[in-house]
Write a protein that holds these residues in place. Structure first.
Motif, PDB file in Angstrom:
ATOM      1  N   PRO A 153       0.820  -1.197   0.000  1.00  0.00           N
ATOM      2  CA  PRO A 153       0.000   0.000   0.000  1.00  0.00           C
ATOM      3  C   PRO A 153       0.863   1.260   0.000  1.00  0.00           C
ATOM      4  O   PRO A 153       2.035   1.210   0.403  1.00  0.00           O
ATOM      5  CB  PRO A 153      -0.789  -0.128   1.307  1.00  0.00           C
ATOM      6  CG  PRO A 153       0.109  -0.929   2.202  1.00  0.00           C
ATOM      7  CD  PRO A 153       0.831  -1.887   1.296  1.00  0.00           C
ATOM      8  N   GLN A 214      -1.547  10.614  -5.149  1.00  0.00           N
ATOM      9  CA  GLN A 214      -0.499   9.609  -5.021  1.00  0.00           C
ATOM     10  C   GLN A 214       0.603   9.811  -6.052  1.00  0.00           C
ATOM     11  O   GLN A 214       0.333  10.114  -7.207  1.00  0.00           O
ATOM     12  CB  GLN A 214      -1.105   8.207  -5.187  1.00  0.00           C
ATOM     13  CG  GLN A 214      -0.109   7.075  -4.995  1.00  0.00           C
ATOM     14  CD  GLN A 214      -0.769   5.724  -4.902  1.00  0.00           C
ATOM     15  OE1 GLN A 214      -1.781   5.573  -4.233  1.00  0.00           O
ATOM     16  NE2 GLN A 214      -0.212   4.732  -5.566  1.00  0.00           N
ATOM     17  N   SER A 253      -0.921   3.049  -9.752  1.00  0.00           N
ATOM     18  CA  SER A 253      -2.218   3.168  -9.080  1.00  0.00           C
ATOM     19  C   SER A 253      -2.418   4.592  -8.582  1.00  0.00           C
ATOM     20  O   SER A 253      -2.499   4.840  -7.389  1.00  0.00           O
ATOM     21  CB  SER A 253      -2.294   2.186  -7.906  1.00  0.00           C
ATOM     22  OG  SER A 253      -1.193   2.398  -7.030  1.00  0.00           O
TER      23      SER A 253
END
Length: 439
Positions: A153, A214, A253
């Motif tokens: 993660p 991100q 991602s």
């Protein structure tokens, strides 16, 4: 320029033989034309734009050009004897794993400015007869992501977290919002010192907005020097030699913020080549630029962050947001800066300037419209009245822009020169007004 050494280890004889055989198998000129759209030139790390046929070409770069290949001169606009694949890594078009880029040859520049980006340092140079830039390819090769990037993660960080605080050599990092107002320092451009704020550097690099998001951080060796600049509302600092650096790489991602109804439903402003951010209502707007602003329109001051009296559409070409064919961009007004740095990009040279009360930047629009004008009939197919309305608006706007520009320069011009320029400008306005009245 002729004294500098450049390796020209280009396409291998086997590659040339293969391309020749494929071209010979095609029937007729029309087949050869369509062939060029889906067959890319197989390049090496030392292939230059001089080695390519025609004015543009799709080029397939191999891996590991970060440490192999020839020299590169320039930033965004490169000399035509620079390594294409190393320039593509420098420009952020491909990673070190290789990939496909579209190269477009352009005229030579009076000078080229070097910089350090993505682990590659390019050089300064003076006048050179030919250049090239990268444009969006319709057949981009997307390398397969490695498992290492997708593992684990993302690390949740604060606005003050630095690359030194991260474990390992790379990590996905989730930045919070409102890091624009944080005071943590950043050193560098695209390659940052490892004690810089990751999230503020990510905003500066254009990877995320002030809403957070991100990013993927890759630690790299230290550099001999770091240059500072102002981008997206953040000013980074210059520094000398430092022991560690980091760069941003494409994340597999990324955080995708939900689009708001306000952005998706608003109608774009139909602009001319001389429209400025001062002419727009509100704090942000979608703007639809016409074609041919490369050679038309007003002046531009700044790089990535522009003065609010700069031509929006010419600034968009300079920033690489649209080609000379026009297109839609999203403009966001920002506070004024203490100074603006000019540069040459994509055929447009912008100017330096000191303190100015208002600025603007370009942000990603969720409702981008791509213009595809017809080669010869595009102008005649516009809606009725478009040409006349646009022309009259441009005439008024040109006069407004001219006076704005002259006010910036008036302290440098002698009174007699000012009167002469004013008289010539009035004659031009009367001539153009007469033309619009009879058309």
């Amino acid at each position: 320029m002729t004294s500098r050494s450049c390796d020209h280890d280009v396409i291998t004889p086997w590659d040339r033989k293969l391309v020749t055989e494929l071209q010979g198998a095609l029937e007729g000129p029309s087949d050869r034309k369509s062939y060029s759209h889906f067959v890319a030139v197989m390049a090496s790390c030392t292939t230059t734009a001089k080695d390519l046929p025609g004015s543009s070409a799709d080029v397939l770069c191999p891996a590991d050009c970060l440490t192999n290949g020839g020299s590169v001169w320039g930033t965004d606009v490169y000399t035509n004897d620079s390594s294409i694949c190393r320039a593509a890594i420098h420009a952020g078009k491909i990673p070190n794993d290789g990939g496909q880029v579209t190269v477009h040859k352009t005229p030579g520049e009076a000078s080229y400015t070097g910089s350090t980006r993505n682990g590659i340092s390019t050089k300064n140079f003076g006048a050179w007869p030919g250049s090239f830039i990268f444009v969006t390819s319709t057949s981009t090769v997307t390398p397969e992501p490695t498992e290492a990037v997708a593992q684990g993660p993302p690390v949740t960080v604060s606005c003050t977290t630095t690359a030194r605080d991260l474990p390992g050599s790379s990590a996905d990092v989730l930045c919070p919002g409102d890091c624009l107002a944080n005071s943590k320092s950043v050193w560098g451009i695209d390659v940052y010192t490892d004690d810089s704020s990751i999230c503020r550097a990510a905003i500066h690099a254009g990877i995320i907005t002030n809403d957070g998001g991100q990013v993927s951080v890759q630690k790299t060796p230290g550099q001999d020097s770091y240059n500072g600049s102002t981008r997206n509302g953040i000013t980074t600092k210059s520094y000398g030699a430092f022991s560690g650096s980091f760069i941003f790489v494409v994340s597999t991602s990324p955080a995708t913020p939900e689009p708001t109804k306000e952005i998706t439903q608003r109608t774009p402003v139909m602009a001319s080549c001389t429209t400025t951010a001062k002419d727009l209502p509100g704090s942000s707007a979608d703007v639809l630029c016409p074609a041919d602003c490369l050679t038309n329109g007003g002046s531009v001051w700044g790089t990535d962050v522009y003065t609010n009296d700069s031509s929006i559409c010419r600034a968009a070409i300079h920033a690489g947001k649209i080609p000379n064919d026009g297109g839609q961009i999203t403009v966001h007004k920002t506070p004024g800066e203490a100074s603006y740095t000019g540069s040459t990009r994509n055929g447009i040279s912008t100017k330096n300037f000191g303190a100015w009360p208002g600025s603007f930047t370009f942000v990603t629009s969720t409702s981008t419209v791509t213009l595809t004008p017809e080669p010869t009939e595009g102008i005649t197919q516009r809606p009725p009245g478009f040409v006349h309305m646009s022309s009259r608006y441009s005439l008024w706007n040109f006069d407004h822009q001219w006076r704005e520009n002259e006010s910036k320069e008036e302290t440098r011009a002698a009174p007699v020169q000012r009167l002469h320029k004013e008289w010539n400008h009035k004659q031009w306005l009367w001539s153009m007004a007469w033309i619009f009245c009879i058309t």
